[in-house]
Design a protein around this motif. Structure first.
Motif, PDB file in Angstrom:
ATOM      1  N   HIS A 118       0.833  -1.191   0.000  1.00 47.24           N
ATOM      2  CA  HIS A 118       0.000   0.000   0.000  1.00 47.24           C
ATOM      3  C   HIS A 118       0.872   1.248   0.000  1.00 47.24           C
ATOM      4  N   LEU A 119       0.258   2.409  -0.204  1.00 42.19           N
ATOM      5  CA  LEU A 119       0.985   3.662  -0.373  1.00 42.19           C
ATOM      6  C   LEU A 119       1.375   4.256   0.969  1.00 42.19           C
ATOM      7  N   ALA A 120       2.598   4.793   1.018  1.00 37.92           N
ATOM      8  CA  ALA A 120       3.095   5.397   2.248  1.00 37.92           C
ATOM      9  C   ALA A 120       3.848   6.684   1.910  1.00 37.92           C
ATOM     10  N   GLY A 121       4.416   7.294   2.940  1.00 41.18           N
ATOM     11  CA  GLY A 121       5.088   8.573   2.758  1.00 41.18           C
ATOM     12  C   GLY A 121       4.061   9.698   2.650  1.00 41.18           C
ATOM     13  N   ARG A 122       4.503  10.871   2.194  1.00 33.46           N
ATOM     14  CA  ARG A 122       3.585  12.003   2.084  1.00 33.46           C
ATOM     15  C   ARG A 122       2.421  11.692   1.158  1.00 33.46           C
ATOM     16  N   LEU A 123       2.685  10.924   0.088  1.00 31.73           N
ATOM     17  CA  LEU A 123       1.609  10.543  -0.815  1.00 31.73           C
ATOM     18  C   LEU A 123       0.561   9.710  -0.094  1.00 31.73           C
ATOM     19  N   GLY A 124       0.983   8.683   0.620  1.00 32.11           N
ATOM     20  CA  GLY A 124       0.042   7.810   1.316  1.00 32.11           C
ATOM     21  C   GLY A 124      -0.790   8.551   2.342  1.00 32.11           C
ATOM     22  N   VAL A 125      -0.152   9.441   3.098  1.00 33.20           N
ATOM     23  CA  VAL A 125      -0.870  10.218   4.111  1.00 33.20           C
ATOM     24  C   VAL A 125      -1.850  11.181   3.442  1.00 33.20           C
ATOM     25  N   ALA A 126      -1.437  11.826   2.339  1.00 35.09           N
ATOM     26  CA  ALA A 126      -2.310  12.774   1.633  1.00 35.09           C
ATOM     27  C   ALA A 126      -3.539  12.075   1.073  1.00 35.09           C
ATOM     28  N   VAL A 127      -3.359  10.892   0.494  1.00 35.53           N
ATOM     29  CA  VAL A 127      -4.496  10.142  -0.044  1.00 35.53           C
ATOM     30  C   VAL A 127      -5.449   9.743   1.083  1.00 35.53           C
ATOM     31  N   THR A 128      -4.909   9.284   2.201  1.00 34.84           N
ATOM     32  CA  THR A 128      -5.742   8.898   3.340  1.00 34.84           C
ATOM     33  C   THR A 128      -6.528  10.086   3.862  1.00 34.84           C
ATOM     34  N   ASP A 129      -5.867  11.232   4.021  1.00 31.85           N
ATOM     35  CA  ASP A 129      -6.559  12.444   4.478  1.00 31.85           C
ATOM     36  C   ASP A 129      -7.694  12.815   3.520  1.00 31.85           C
ATOM     37  N   ALA A 130      -7.430  12.695   2.209  1.00 30.89           N
ATOM     38  CA  ALA A 130      -8.443  13.054   1.217  1.00 30.89           C
ATOM     39  C   ALA A 130      -9.645  12.114   1.287  1.00 30.89           C
ATOM     40  N   LEU A 131      -9.401  10.840   1.471  1.00 31.58           N
ATOM     41  CA  LEU A 131     -10.502   9.880   1.590  1.00 31.58           C
ATOM     42  C   LEU A 131     -11.376  10.202   2.798  1.00 31.58           C
ATOM     43  N   LEU A 132     -10.754  10.620   3.884  1.00 38.50           N
ATOM     44  CA  LEU A 132     -11.504  11.008   5.079  1.00 38.50           C
ATOM     45  C   LEU A 132     -12.244  12.327   4.842  1.00 38.50           C
ATOM     46  N   ASP A 133     -11.564  13.300   4.257  1.00 37.79           N
ATOM     47  CA  ASP A 133     -12.164  14.618   4.031  1.00 37.79           C
ATOM     48  C   ASP A 133     -13.377  14.545   3.101  1.00 37.79           C
ATOM     49  N   HIS A 134     -13.331  13.625   2.126  1.00 39.94           N
ATOM     50  CA  HIS A 134     -14.432  13.487   1.170  1.00 39.94           C
ATOM     51  C   HIS A 134     -15.530  12.546   1.670  1.00 39.94           C
ATOM     52  N   GLY A 135     -15.386  12.037   2.875  1.00 34.98           N
ATOM     53  CA  GLY A 135     -16.400  11.158   3.432  1.00 34.98           C
ATOM     54  C   GLY A 135     -16.412   9.768   2.838  1.00 34.98           C
ATOM     55  N   LEU A 136     -15.308   9.383   2.197  1.00 35.58           N
ATOM     56  CA  LEU A 136     -15.219   8.038   1.628  1.00 35.58           C
ATOM     57  C   LEU A 136     -14.787   7.031   2.680  1.00 35.58           C
ATOM     58  N   LEU A 137     -14.084   7.520   3.670  1.00 33.83           N
ATOM     59  CA  LEU A 137     -13.742   6.765   4.866  1.00 33.83           C
ATOM     60  C   LEU A 137     -14.272   7.527   6.075  1.00 33.83           C
ATOM     61  N   THR A 138     -14.514   6.817   7.151  1.00 39.49           N
ATOM     62  CA  THR A 138     -14.862   7.449   8.411  1.00 39.49           C
ATOM     63  C   THR A 138     -14.002   6.878   9.516  1.00 39.49           C
ATOM     64  N   ASP A 139     -13.691   7.708  10.490  1.00 39.22           N
ATOM     65  CA  ASP A 139     -12.910   7.264  11.641  1.00 39.22           C
ATOM     66  C   ASP A 139     -13.674   7.523  12.929  1.00 39.22           C
ATOM     67  N   ASP A 140     -15.024   7.576  12.821  1.00 37.37           N
ATOM     68  CA  ASP A 140     -15.854   7.889  13.982  1.00 37.37           C
ATOM     69  C   ASP A 140     -15.782   6.806  15.045  1.00 37.37           C
ATOM     70  N   ALA A 141     -15.799   5.562  14.633  1.00 33.51           N
ATOM     71  CA  ALA A 141     -15.735   4.447  15.586  1.00 33.51           C
ATOM     72  C   ALA A 141     -14.775   3.397  15.046  1.00 33.51           C
ATOM     73  N   GLY A 142     -13.575   3.831  14.702  1.00 33.93           N
ATOM     74  CA  GLY A 142     -12.627   2.962  14.039  1.00 33.93           C
ATOM     75  C   GLY A 142     -12.717   3.164  12.540  1.00 33.93           C
ATOM     76  N   LEU A 143     -11.636   2.986  11.858  1.00 35.95           N
ATOM     77  CA  LEU A 143     -11.581   3.253  10.425  1.00 35.95           C
ATOM     78  C   LEU A 143     -12.509   2.308   9.670  1.00 35.95           C
ATOM     79  N   ALA A 144     -13.320   2.876   8.771  1.00 36.58           N
ATOM     80  CA  ALA A 144     -14.275   2.069   8.004  1.00 36.58           C
ATOM     81  C   ALA A 144     -14.587   2.771   6.689  1.00 36.58           C
ATOM     82  N   VAL A 145     -15.006   1.976   5.694  1.00 34.04           N
ATOM     83  CA  VAL A 145     -15.437   2.514   4.411  1.00 34.04           C
ATOM     84  C   VAL A 145     -16.908   2.887   4.512  1.00 34.04           C
ATOM     85  N   THR A 146     -17.267   4.085   4.063  1.00 34.20           N
ATOM     86  CA  THR A 146     -18.656   4.519   4.087  1.00 34.20           C
ATOM     87  C   THR A 146     -19.387   4.016   2.836  1.00 34.20           C
TER      88      THR A 146
END
Length: 231
Positions: A118-146
């Motif tokens: 899987h992707l790591a480094g600044r790229l991996g973190v940026a992609v993860t942040d974007a997935l959360l910001d766009h509501g594609l992932l949620t971390d409300d009760a543990g990481l999960a796909v919406t």
């Protein structure tokens, strides 16, 4: 069960270097790993035999060549988590580069690299942040796909295993501490699917034979359009 034997396997700097190199997800020969760690081939062979016997590595033979790789995603997770923990302690992090070539490699890996599959480094973190910001992932009760995230993945033709943890013991999503960014990037089956997609569609390409990745022009455009990621 005692974890002392496992800890002893990873306590040796040469064996730790082998496992770290194998985080690129590919199979290496004993000679390649020996050169990477700066040890004699006979020394490398002895260390590899211990890692294989301990269940951390598996070997494949093709003719005269002996290839080794990490035994699976759970081992890769263990190695990356240990690297992240070491980086979070005082004095942790990658060692100071001893040459310009090593400094260049470390800089490239910090920008973008693979963490096993899987992707790591600044790229991996940026992609993860974007997935959360766009509501594609949620971390409300543990990481999960919406549900929105599943629809987005289907629209991008990114396939997910139906029951990833049932057979492999691997979760669909997991948070993986990034040892260069000191923040989390996305692991698990979804992290692997995104990395595979990025490589297959030439959004990223490998730099040399290591873990470092380079974002291509197509990848830069796709990341901006799909997720708003600007690198």
């Amino acid at each position: 069960m005692s974890f002392a034997p496992l800890a002893a396997l990873l306590a040796d700097p040469t064996r730790a270097a082998f496992c770290t190199a194998l985080l690129d997800g590919r199979a290496w020969t004993a000679g390649e790993l020996a050169r990477q760690a700066g040890v004699a081939p006979s020394t490398a062979s002895e260390h590899l035999s211990r890692l294989i016997a301990g269940g951390l590595l598996v070997e494949e033979r093709q003719g005269r060549h002996r290839y080794v790789r990490l035994a699976g995603p759970t081992v890769a997770t263990l190695i990356e988590d240990l690297a992240g923990f070491a980086a979070s302690t005082e004095g942790g992090g990658p060692p100071a580069p001893r040459s310009l070539r090593e400094a260049t490699r470390q800089s490239a890996e910090a920008r973008a690299r693979t963490c096993y599959d899987h992707l790591a480094g600044r790229l991996g973190v940026a992609v993860t942040d974007a997935l959360l910001d766009h509501g594609l992932l949620t971390d409300d009760a543990g990481l999960a796909v919406t549900e929105r995230g599943r629809a987005w993945l289907a629209a991008q033709a990114i396939e997910l295993p139906e029951r990833p943890g049932r057979r492999s013991g691997r979760p669909l999503v997991r948070s993986c501490l990034d040892w260069t960014e000191r923040r989390s990037h996305l692991g698990g089956a979804l992290g692997a699917a995104l990395c595979r997609t990025a490589l297959d569609r030439a959004w990223v390409e490998r730099i040399g034979s290591g873990r470092a990745l380079r974002v291509t022009a197509d990848g830069d455009r796709a990341l901006r359009e799909l997720l708003g990621v600007r690198l």
